[in-house]
Write a protein that holds these residues in place. Structure first.
Motif, PDB file in Angstrom:
ATOM      1  N   ILE A 185       0.851  -1.186   0.000  1.00  0.00           N
ATOM      2  CA  ILE A 185       0.000   0.000   0.000  1.00  0.00           C
ATOM      3  C   ILE A 185       0.890   1.240   0.000  1.00  0.00           C
ATOM      4  CG2 ILE A 185      -1.829   1.247   1.215  1.00  0.00           C
ATOM      5  CD1 ILE A 185      -2.621  -1.544   2.424  1.00  0.00           C
ATOM      6  N   GLY A 186       1.863   1.246   0.902  1.00  0.00           N
ATOM      7  CA  GLY A 186       2.881   2.301   0.882  1.00  0.00           C
ATOM      8  C   GLY A 186       2.423   3.588   1.529  1.00  0.00           C
ATOM      9  N   GLY A 187       1.399   4.226   0.969  1.00  0.00           N
ATOM     10  CA  GLY A 187       0.908   5.466   1.553  1.00  0.00           C
ATOM     11  C   GLY A 187       0.053   5.207   2.776  1.00  0.00           C
ATOM     12  N   ILE A 206       8.421  -1.585   2.061  1.00  0.00           N
ATOM     13  CA  ILE A 206       7.370  -1.066   1.192  1.00  0.00           C
ATOM     14  C   ILE A 206       7.725  -1.505  -0.224  1.00  0.00           C
ATOM     15  CG2 ILE A 206       6.365   1.046   0.244  1.00  0.00           C
ATOM     16  CD1 ILE A 206       6.634   2.282   3.025  1.00  0.00           C
ATOM     17  N   TYR A 207       6.869  -2.362  -0.813  1.00  0.00           N
ATOM     18  CA  TYR A 207       7.229  -2.936  -2.118  1.00  0.00           C
ATOM     19  C   TYR A 207       6.269  -2.509  -3.213  1.00  0.00           C
ATOM     20  CZ  TYR A 207       3.588  -6.596  -1.874  1.00  0.00           C
ATOM     21  OH  TYR A 207       2.391  -7.268  -1.818  1.00  0.00           O
ATOM     22  N   GLY A 208       5.361  -1.594  -2.895  1.00  0.00           N
ATOM     23  CA  GLY A 208       4.424  -1.118  -3.895  1.00  0.00           C
ATOM     24  C   GLY A 208       3.932   0.249  -3.499  1.00  0.00           C
ATOM     25  N   ALA A 209       3.032   0.800  -4.293  1.00  0.00           N
ATOM     26  CA  ALA A 209       2.529   2.142  -4.011  1.00  0.00           C
ATOM     27  C   ALA A 209       1.071   2.221  -4.435  1.00  0.00           C
ATOM     28  CB  ALA A 209       3.369   3.183  -4.736  1.00  0.00           C
ATOM     29  N   ASP A 235      -1.262   3.096  -2.679  1.00  0.00           N
ATOM     30  CA  ASP A 235      -1.608   4.446  -2.234  1.00  0.00           C
ATOM     31  C   ASP A 235      -0.364   5.306  -2.436  1.00  0.00           C
ATOM     32  OD1 ASP A 235      -1.985   6.825  -0.842  1.00  0.00           O
ATOM     33  OD2 ASP A 235      -2.904   5.862   0.900  1.00  0.00           O
ATOM     34  N   THR A 236      -0.442   6.237  -3.404  1.00  0.00           N
ATOM     35  CA  THR A 236       0.745   7.031  -3.706  1.00  0.00           C
ATOM     36  C   THR A 236       0.891   8.232  -2.772  1.00  0.00           C
ATOM     37  OG1 THR A 236      -0.524   8.232  -5.354  1.00  0.00           O
ATOM     38  CG2 THR A 236       0.799   6.396  -6.158  1.00  0.00           C
ATOM     39  N   GLY A 237      -0.015   8.388  -1.823  1.00  0.00           N
ATOM     40  CA  GLY A 237       0.097   9.475  -0.845  1.00  0.00           C
ATOM     41  C   GLY A 237       1.262   9.232   0.103  1.00  0.00           C
ATOM     42  N   PRO A 238       1.535  10.222   0.963  1.00  0.00           N
ATOM     43  CA  PRO A 238       2.688  10.082   1.863  1.00  0.00           C
ATOM     44  C   PRO A 238       2.512   8.938   2.873  1.00  0.00           C
ATOM     45  CG  PRO A 238       1.460  12.110   2.334  1.00  0.00           C
ATOM     46  CD  PRO A 238       0.873  11.528   1.091  1.00  0.00           C
ATOM     47  N   THR A 239       3.638   8.350   3.241  1.00  0.00           N
ATOM     48  CA  THR A 239       3.683   7.359   4.312  1.00  0.00           C
ATOM     49  C   THR A 239       3.735   8.115   5.633  1.00  0.00           C
ATOM     50  OG1 THR A 239       5.049   6.014   2.856  1.00  0.00           O
ATOM     51  CG2 THR A 239       4.954   5.360   5.175  1.00  0.00           C
ATOM     52  N   ILE A 240       2.845   7.763   6.544  1.00  0.00           N
ATOM     53  CA  ILE A 240       2.780   8.449   7.833  1.00  0.00           C
ATOM     54  C   ILE A 240       3.290   7.496   8.909  1.00  0.00           C
ATOM     55  CG2 ILE A 240       1.261   9.659   9.467  1.00  0.00           C
ATOM     56  CD1 ILE A 240       1.080  10.836   6.687  1.00  0.00           C
ATOM     57  N   THR A 286       6.303  11.171  11.326  1.00  0.00           N
ATOM     58  CA  THR A 286       7.249  11.323  10.231  1.00  0.00           C
ATOM     59  C   THR A 286       6.463  11.188   8.930  1.00  0.00           C
ATOM     60  OG1 THR A 286       8.852  10.156  11.591  1.00  0.00           O
ATOM     61  CG2 THR A 286       9.398  10.412   9.252  1.00  0.00           C
ATOM     62  N   ILE A 287       6.627  12.153   8.041  1.00  0.00           N
ATOM     63  CA  ILE A 287       5.886  12.152   6.773  1.00  0.00           C
ATOM     64  C   ILE A 287       6.868  11.835   5.647  1.00  0.00           C
ATOM     65  CG2 ILE A 287       4.380  13.509   5.254  1.00  0.00           C
ATOM     66  CD1 ILE A 287       3.312  13.401   8.078  1.00  0.00           C
ATOM     67  N   LEU A 288       6.627  10.746   4.946  1.00  0.00           N
ATOM     68  CA  LEU A 288       7.516  10.377   3.840  1.00  0.00           C
ATOM     69  C   LEU A 288       6.796  10.571   2.514  1.00  0.00           C
ATOM     70  CD1 LEU A 288       8.862   6.957   5.232  1.00  0.00           C
ATOM     71  CD2 LEU A 288       9.891   9.231   5.502  1.00  0.00           C
ATOM     72  N   ARG A 289       7.262  11.506   1.702  1.00  0.00           N
ATOM     73  CA  ARG A 289       6.742  11.642   0.328  1.00  0.00           C
ATOM     74  C   ARG A 289       7.693  10.840  -0.551  1.00  0.00           C
ATOM     75  NH1 ARG A 289       2.723  15.235   0.958  1.00  0.00           N
ATOM     76  NH2 ARG A 289       3.013  16.702   2.657  1.00  0.00           N
ATOM     77  N   ARG A 290       7.241   9.646  -0.939  1.00  0.00           N
ATOM     78  CA  ARG A 290       8.144   8.652  -1.517  1.00  0.00           C
ATOM     79  C   ARG A 290       8.444   8.923  -2.985  1.00  0.00           C
ATOM     80  NH1 ARG A 290       4.067   6.405   0.029  1.00  0.00           N
ATOM     81  NH2 ARG A 290       3.791   5.016  -1.713  1.00  0.00           N
ATOM     82  N   PHE A 350      12.873   3.030  -4.877  1.00  0.00           N
ATOM     83  CA  PHE A 350      12.766   1.849  -4.020  1.00  0.00           C
ATOM     84  C   PHE A 350      14.073   1.483  -3.329  1.00  0.00           C
ATOM     85  CE2 PHE A 350       8.813   1.479  -6.215  1.00  0.00           C
ATOM     86  CZ  PHE A 350       7.978   0.838  -5.315  1.00  0.00           C
TER      87      PHE A 350
END
Lengths: 350, 350
Positions: A225-227, A262-265, A267-272, B271-275, B279
């Motif tokens: 999911i990533g984001g 994290i192996y996909g995206a 959800d392309t939003g930020p990771t929190i 922590t906010i990560l804009r990926r 990878f």
């Protein structure tokens, strides 16, 4: 962004090469990433035979090296060898599975070494997706072994890949915590023999997850999911379990080494990350191609052999629909396959 | 949350032990973490001789193992040996630096092996902070060497620790990108001989950072802010530099291995990560005590020797104010030292 079908002429196969008539190629999330990137899908439009969409301004900086380049798509596929280099005549007429890009095409010129010959009677559909998902699922298990963990948390777990992982972990006796997004997906995985399935749409998700982690001893997670907060929620649950076992309170958190990839995206939003998980943690990107280079070659060999041996069982993929090449760019078709609904998978049949 | 001074009786030093009259102990951010944790500082109140504050409900779950435990504070300090075990009589009257907690006290019973004897004439103030900051700064450099990076990004860089890192990297010829938060801090570090200093309050911060990373080749970062976007901004800048050098566009981002460590929590928010960094990245927690266990023992030995050799130069700390033990819990004093202003540091002088 502009997507179109293009006429290309391919040379005769040279030494070491074969020409394959592509018969089936899946649309994986990684393919969608290359096709549409960060394009605003609400701006999709036909422009003659091509499909266009606007890229948001904020995303343009990272795409600078991409501008003006035409890139063929389709990571993997299967088909029949219709011409072969002078030293590859034995491949003529064989059905093969392929990895290497540019598979959304009628013909693919490829090195014979990059093809896996399928057993007699195997269909192209059975061979179309034997690389990305199977090797990724096996790669998770080999990563777990190489890094000294004993169980895995996976999200979202009801995907084709997730279903393969359930079968692998069941066969190998590996603890697996499956995070799904609905009661229906929970049933699906239980039907495949999954022991630990937790539903992120449930009110008791966090405590269910914590208990499943406690029961399996999982300290490794893979998140496509990533984001959003999925990775953070998993690490916090692992820390809750590790702190329970701790002899005394440690203000720096437990010493238990918690790893998430994290192996996909999807959800392309930020990771929190809500860092309630102390200081013994790691989050990294995980990419099949790079993992294959890092893993022990003997492990990679083992992975490839298992895929070939279990192609119709563990590694069977299920498709929602089949799409002829000429329909791939039709807006209604695109709308369906870009949804990335968990468990839905589309197959291009050139 | 309840903080108070307490009368304790200490036994006579046994074999291997010494009793030290504590003369100086710094207030490090890690000490504040133990003293106040996630307490809501707007609710600070005196309750007799003690100081209390409310813990927000959301933070209580992770503090469960902490409840009801009285924990002494003060990671490090210096003082004079006033009593010694039968086998440690040679330590009598020596001034020593100590690591081991419970240093905010008049007396500390401690293993002689955990003391570093200071050179003749050294003051307690010079010896008070010879562990946490010096070993952390040297630990960054040894981590860089052990993991194959060639330069470091550090935020926030104007701290006492950051100033030590500037001196170490200058002496060793290591590329260092210093992220500071004001033009005044920029001047401070330039005055110490820093080459690359970028100001996060400047409009050109991101491009300044990218250019400094390009010039140094930094692929490793240490971030004590933790919350917010600092780590994310650094990784994205590293990726921009790596993509420039790439031969072709890679939809999965560059293969350059980018590592960031979060070693503090000056900002306890998420922590906010804009990926946008592909990878090939890793973010982890970094904690001195655990790093010392992981690093090559020869490297740790080298670190300790250097601290002793350079205590009055590279590893000199500067203090904003000195606080007698009986004033440590006065609300106005607390308000000053909990601010954690970069470069401000307080010393308790029991």
């Amino acid at each position: 962004m502009r997507l179109n079908l293009e006429k290309v002429s391919l040379p005769e196969p040279g030494p070491g090469q074969v020409l394959v008539r592509v018969e089936a190629a899946p649309i994986n999330p990684s393919d969608l990433g290359l096709m549409f990137g960060p394009a605003d899908m609400s701006t999709l439009a036909r422009d003659g035979d091509a499909l266009t969409a606007r890229i948001p301004d904020a995303a343009m900086a990272s795409l600078k090296p991409r501008l003006g380049q035409s890139m063929p798509v389709g990571n993997e596929g299967a088909g029949t060898v219709i011409a072969a280099g002078p030293d590859q005549q034995g491949m003529m007429g064989k059905r093969v599975a392929m990895l290497g890009g540019a598979m959304y095409a009628r013909l693919r010129l490829i090195a014979a070494a990059e093809c896996m010959v399928l057993p007699e009677g195997a269909t192209a559909e059975q061979g179309a997706a034997l690389y990305v998902n199977p090797l990724t699922a096996l790669g998770f298990v080999e990563t777990m072994r190489a890094e000294g963990h004993k169980a895995i948390v996976h999200a979202p777990a009801a995907s084709n890949l997730g279903q393969m992982l359930v079968k692998i972990c069941k066969a190998d006796g590996i603890g697996l915590v499956n995070i799904v997004r609905s009661p229906r997906q929970m049933e699906l995985l239980r039907g495949l023999g999954a022991t630990h399935v937790v539903d992120s749409s449930s009110d008791t998700f966090r405590s269910d997850l914590t208990e499943a982690i406690a029961e399996t001893g999982a300290t490794l997670a893979f998140d496509a999911i990533g984001g959003g907060e999925t990775t953070s929620i998993i690490l916090n649950a692992m820390e809750t379990v590790a702190s329970r076992d701790a002899a005394a309170y440690d203000r720096y958190g437990s010493a238990s080494a918690k790893q998430a990839y994290i192996y996909g995206a999807l959800d392309t939003g930020p990771t929190i990350l809500r860092r309630g998980f102390g200081f013994s943690w790691n989050i990294g990107g995980w990419l099949l191609f790079r993992a294959l280079q890092r893993l022990d070659p003997a492990a990679v060999q083992r992975m490839r052999k298992r895929v070939a041996d279990e192609m119709t069982t563990t590694f069977a993929s299920h498709y929602t629909a089949r799409i002829p090449l000429e329909q791939v760019l039709e807006p209604e078709t695109v709308a369906a396959y870009v949804r990335k609904s968990t468990g839905e998978k589309y197959l291009i049949t050139p």
